[in-house]
Scaffold this motif. Structure first.
Motif, PDB file in Angstrom:
ATOM      1  N   ILE B  48       0.730  -1.073   0.030  1.00  0.00           N
ATOM      2  CA  ILE B  48       0.035   0.188   0.019  1.00  0.00           C
ATOM      3  C   ILE B  48       0.995   1.071   0.120  1.00  0.00           C
ATOM      4  O   ILE B  48       0.365   2.260   0.088  1.00  0.00           O
ATOM      5  N   GLY B  49       2.251   1.076  -0.164  1.00  0.00           N
ATOM      6  CA  GLY B  49       2.897   2.353  -0.381  1.00  0.00           C
ATOM      7  C   GLY B  49       3.224   3.037   0.861  1.00  0.00           C
ATOM      8  O   GLY B  49       3.698   4.158   0.893  1.00  0.00           O
ATOM      9  N   LEU B  50       3.157   2.382   2.195  1.00  0.00           N
ATOM     10  CA  LEU B  50       3.519   2.943   3.451  1.00  0.00           C
ATOM     11  C   LEU B  50       4.882   2.853   3.745  1.00  0.00           C
ATOM     12  O   LEU B  50       6.010   3.566   4.190  1.00  0.00           O
ATOM     13  N   LEU B  51       5.798   1.800   2.951  1.00  0.00           N
ATOM     14  CA  LEU B  51       7.392   1.696   3.121  1.00  0.00           C
ATOM     15  C   LEU B  51       7.851   1.497   1.570  1.00  0.00           C
ATOM     16  O   LEU B  51       6.848   1.057   0.703  1.00  0.00           O
ATOM     17  N   SER B  52       8.850   2.145   1.411  1.00  0.00           N
ATOM     18  CA  SER B  52       9.583   1.744   0.117  1.00  0.00           C
ATOM     19  C   SER B  52      10.490   0.611   0.196  1.00  0.00           C
ATOM     20  O   SER B  52      11.170   0.712   1.215  1.00  0.00           O
ATOM     21  N   PRO B  53      10.558  -0.112  -0.848  1.00  0.00           N
ATOM     22  CA  PRO B  53      11.712  -1.176  -0.841  1.00  0.00           C
ATOM     23  C   PRO B  53      13.044  -0.609  -1.016  1.00  0.00           C
ATOM     24  O   PRO B  53      13.211   0.346  -1.828  1.00  0.00           O
ATOM     25  N   ASP B  54      13.951  -1.213  -0.512  1.00  0.00           N
ATOM     26  CA  ASP B  54      15.371  -0.889  -0.811  1.00  0.00           C
ATOM     27  C   ASP B  54      15.744  -1.509  -2.279  1.00  0.00           C
ATOM     28  O   ASP B  54      16.614  -0.881  -2.963  1.00  0.00           O
ATOM     29  N   ALA B  55      15.181  -2.528  -2.584  1.00  0.00           N
ATOM     30  CA  ALA B  55      15.313  -3.047  -4.126  1.00  0.00           C
ATOM     31  C   ALA B  55      14.106  -3.699  -4.521  1.00  0.00           C
ATOM     32  O   ALA B  55      13.501  -4.165  -3.375  1.00  0.00           O
ATOM     33  N   GLY B  56      13.879  -4.142  -5.562  1.00  0.00           N
ATOM     34  CA  GLY B  56      12.629  -4.659  -6.298  1.00  0.00           C
ATOM     35  C   GLY B  56      11.422  -3.670  -6.182  1.00  0.00           C
ATOM     36  O   GLY B  56      11.568  -2.386  -6.118  1.00  0.00           O
ATOM     37  N   ARG B  57      10.111  -4.165  -6.624  1.00  0.00           N
ATOM     38  CA  ARG B  57       9.041  -3.201  -6.798  1.00  0.00           C
ATOM     39  C   ARG B  57       7.820  -4.052  -6.729  1.00  0.00           C
ATOM     40  O   ARG B  57       7.731  -5.419  -6.629  1.00  0.00           O
ATOM     41  N   VAL B  58       6.925  -3.212  -6.305  1.00  0.00           N
ATOM     42  CA  VAL B  58       5.498  -3.581  -6.129  1.00  0.00           C
ATOM     43  C   VAL B  58       4.540  -2.906  -6.950  1.00  0.00           C
ATOM     44  O   VAL B  58       4.848  -1.759  -7.385  1.00  0.00           O
ATOM     45  N   THR B  59       3.947  -3.670  -7.809  1.00  0.00           N
ATOM     46  CA  THR B  59       2.885  -3.163  -9.043  1.00  0.00           C
ATOM     47  C   THR B  59       1.609  -3.772  -8.349  1.00  0.00           C
ATOM     48  O   THR B  59       1.376  -4.704  -8.223  1.00  0.00           O
ATOM     49  N   VAL B  60       0.481  -2.708  -8.637  1.00  0.00           N
ATOM     50  CA  VAL B  60      -0.790  -2.738  -8.150  1.00  0.00           C
ATOM     51  C   VAL B  60      -1.266  -2.369  -9.628  1.00  0.00           C
ATOM     52  O   VAL B  60      -1.282  -1.232 -10.167  1.00  0.00           O
ATOM     53  N   ASP B  61      -2.171  -3.177 -10.128  1.00  0.00           N
ATOM     54  CA  ASP B  61      -3.015  -2.940 -11.512  1.00  0.00           C
ATOM     55  C   ASP B  61      -2.004  -2.345 -12.576  1.00  0.00           C
ATOM     56  O   ASP B  61      -2.420  -1.261 -13.192  1.00  0.00           O
TER      57      ASP B  61
END
Lengths: 270, 258
Positions: B48-61
């Motif tokens: 939900i974007g409350l934290l940002s990853p050090d590496a990698g990614r989250v994709t929503v739709d």
């Protein structure tokens, strides 16, 4: 052995410096965000008014008490000193100038830091550790806008109001002691109080108090906003908020005094 | 719908996520299990974007969460509802104020319409005439229900549940599990639940993923995760779930049919 101590010391200094730079960066970012949201409409004026009541009206009794007794003790002390060289008539002048230029703004700021600044930290800190701030983010609401901006508006606007009240009450306290206990002439006392007072004395005091109000609310919110570690963390953050608030108020007080009174006001150049 | 790709996250020396890959499909109920401190909450906060990853990614739709600007991120968050572990109700607002918060902030609805919607959401979670109560007056279970009502108020497409049954007695935990099943099915939403409660996982999951040592070490239907795993850490963790499923099988009823 010596090498070990040297490495240890360097490590400590390095870590401390990194933490310090990080904290300054975070605080700078926080202030920047706050200024950004302060300039974006609509401002939540309803929430700001609630905070004004909290910071202003609810701090009134303690500021009143502090200013009254400060004015009273100032009259007593200065009378004792001035009597030695026959300058008792200047008591009103000293009380008036001290209250408006220095004691009114600074004492009000210290009292509000202890009362309202710490409350801001505790409130926001509790919201942080109970995930209410995260909940605001998930509801697409920016917590700086919703929680910090109303408090900063309230702090910045209410400190001058409280300071005017503190100036007035302090002068009144001095008057009561001088006239009722020390036998001063009431008309002469009031005349002397305002004889040497300039517009700049009052204005600079109020300007200082606005800056102090901004500092108190930003520090109070900042410490609360980044609280970690449950109830214990809230306690630690609250203590830090008060200590940091005091230190920044004294620092800002010196800088502002030097700036505001350096041109004809008798202040030092720094 | 939601892709976590090679996510890394560390807090100081504590490397919490160490290459998490996870795909959550539209409309499914994904339950992420794992012991305390394994990074389940950290993972859900990345989604939900409350934290940002050090590496990698989250994709929503199709949108990469980390690349979104503040306004875009807020728009994306409107697709979500989230029930927090402690409910995270706003202390200073009434129950009605909490449930109607997002409606008031993000829609032009009249107060009467908001009140109607608040009432409807509260009724969905089995609560009536509580709009004027303050959160401090509610029990733990009631808070969770109000938190769920707040999460569904904006008709989200995805609901995140952070330890929904933690801290509740077994009866209330069952009630919350039923509510999760009922509301997610009624609203046809995708749900992501993190829990270490295998009873809960058993009840609500279409698929289960287990997070262990910063990685997803098992993923599949409840039966696949409970019975087809060779990893000893997974087998040990899901043991209670396995017993429950075996008992239910013996009793001749399947939990998923409920």
């Amino acid at each position: 052995m010596l090498k070990k101590i040297a490495v240890g010391t360097l490590e400590f200094v390095g870590r401390y410096t990194i933490d310090m730079v990080k904290a300054i960066g975070l605080m700078g970012e926080f202030v920047g965000d706050t200024m950004k949201w302060l300039s974006r409409k609509p401002l939540r004026m309803g929430a700001a008014v609630d905070q004004m009541v909290e910071v202003g009206a609810n701090s009134f009794p303690v500021v009143f008490f502090t200013a009254m007794f400060t004015g009273m003790v100032l009259a007593l002390q200065s009378h004792t000193g001035f009597k030695r060289f026959g300058a008792e008539s200047m008591v009103g002048t000293v009380v008036g100038l001290s209250m408006t230029r220095e004691l009114g703004p600074v004492l009000t700021a210290l009292v509000v830091t202890g009362r309202a600044g710490s409350a801001m930290t505790a409130q926001l800190g509790t919201m942080r550790v109970t995930e209410q701030i995260d909940a605001l983010y998930t509801l697409a609401a920016n917590p700086i806008k919703y929680l910090v901006v109303p408090r900063v508006i309230a702090g910045t606007l209410m400190l001058p109001v409280l300071t005017v009240m503190a100036d007035f009450v302090g002068i009144l306290g001095g008057f009561v002691v001088a006239v009722m206990l020390l036998g001063a002439n009431p008309v002469l006392y009031m005349e002397k109080t305002f004889e040497f007072m300039e517009y700049n004395d009052m204005f600079s005091g109020l300007l200082k108090s606005m800056v102090f109000g901004f500092i108190i609310s930003v520090v109070g919110c900042y410490q609360g906003f980044y609280t970690e570690g449950g109830a214990e963390g809230v306690g630690t953050a609250t203590t830090k908020s008060v200590v940091m608030g005091f230190m920044l108020i004294f620092l800002a007080n010196y800088i502002l005094t030097a700036l505001l009174f350096s041109n004809g006001g008798g202040g030092a150049k720094f | 719908m939601i892709f976590c790709e090679n996510l890394y996250k560390a807090f100081g020396d504590n490397h919490v996520l160490q290459g998490v890959d996870l795909h959550i499909k539209r409309g499914e109920s994904m339950v992420i299990i794992g012991g305390s401190g394994t990074g389940k909450s950290v993972l859900i906060k990345h989604i939900i974007g409350l934290l940002s990853p050090d590496a990698g990614r989250v994709t929503v739709d199709g949108q990469v969460v980390g690349d979104l600007h503040e306004d875009e991120l807020n728009e994306m968050r409107k697709k979500f509802g989230m029930l927090f572990q402690g409910a995270a109700l706003f202390d200073s607002l009434t129950v009605g104020g909490n449930v109607g918060f997002a409606l008031k902030e993000h829609t032009d609805l009249a107060q009467s319409k908001i009140d109607e919607r608040v009432k409807e959401c509260l009724e969905m979670v089995g609560m009536k005439d509580v709009e004027r109560l303050m959160p401090a007056e509610l029990s733990g279970g009631m808070k969770k229900r109000v938190g769920l009502a707040r999460a569904i108020a904006m008709n989200p497409q995805i609901i995140l549940f952070d330890e929904p049954t933690t801290g509740l007695d077994p009866v209330m935990a069952d009630v919350i599990n039923d509510l999760i099943i009922k509301t997610t099915r009624a609203l046809k939403v995708t749900s992501v639940t993190i829990t270490h409660d295998m009873v809960s996982a058993n009840r609500i999951a279409d698929r289960i993923a287990m997070l262990y040592q910063g990685k997803i070490v098992a993923i599949g239907t409840p039966d696949e995760v409970m019975f087809n795993q060779t990893n000893p850490a997974v087998r040990e963790f899901v043991e209670i779930g396995r017993i429950i499923r075996q008992t239910e099988a013996v009793q001749g009823r399947h939990i998923g049919a409920q």
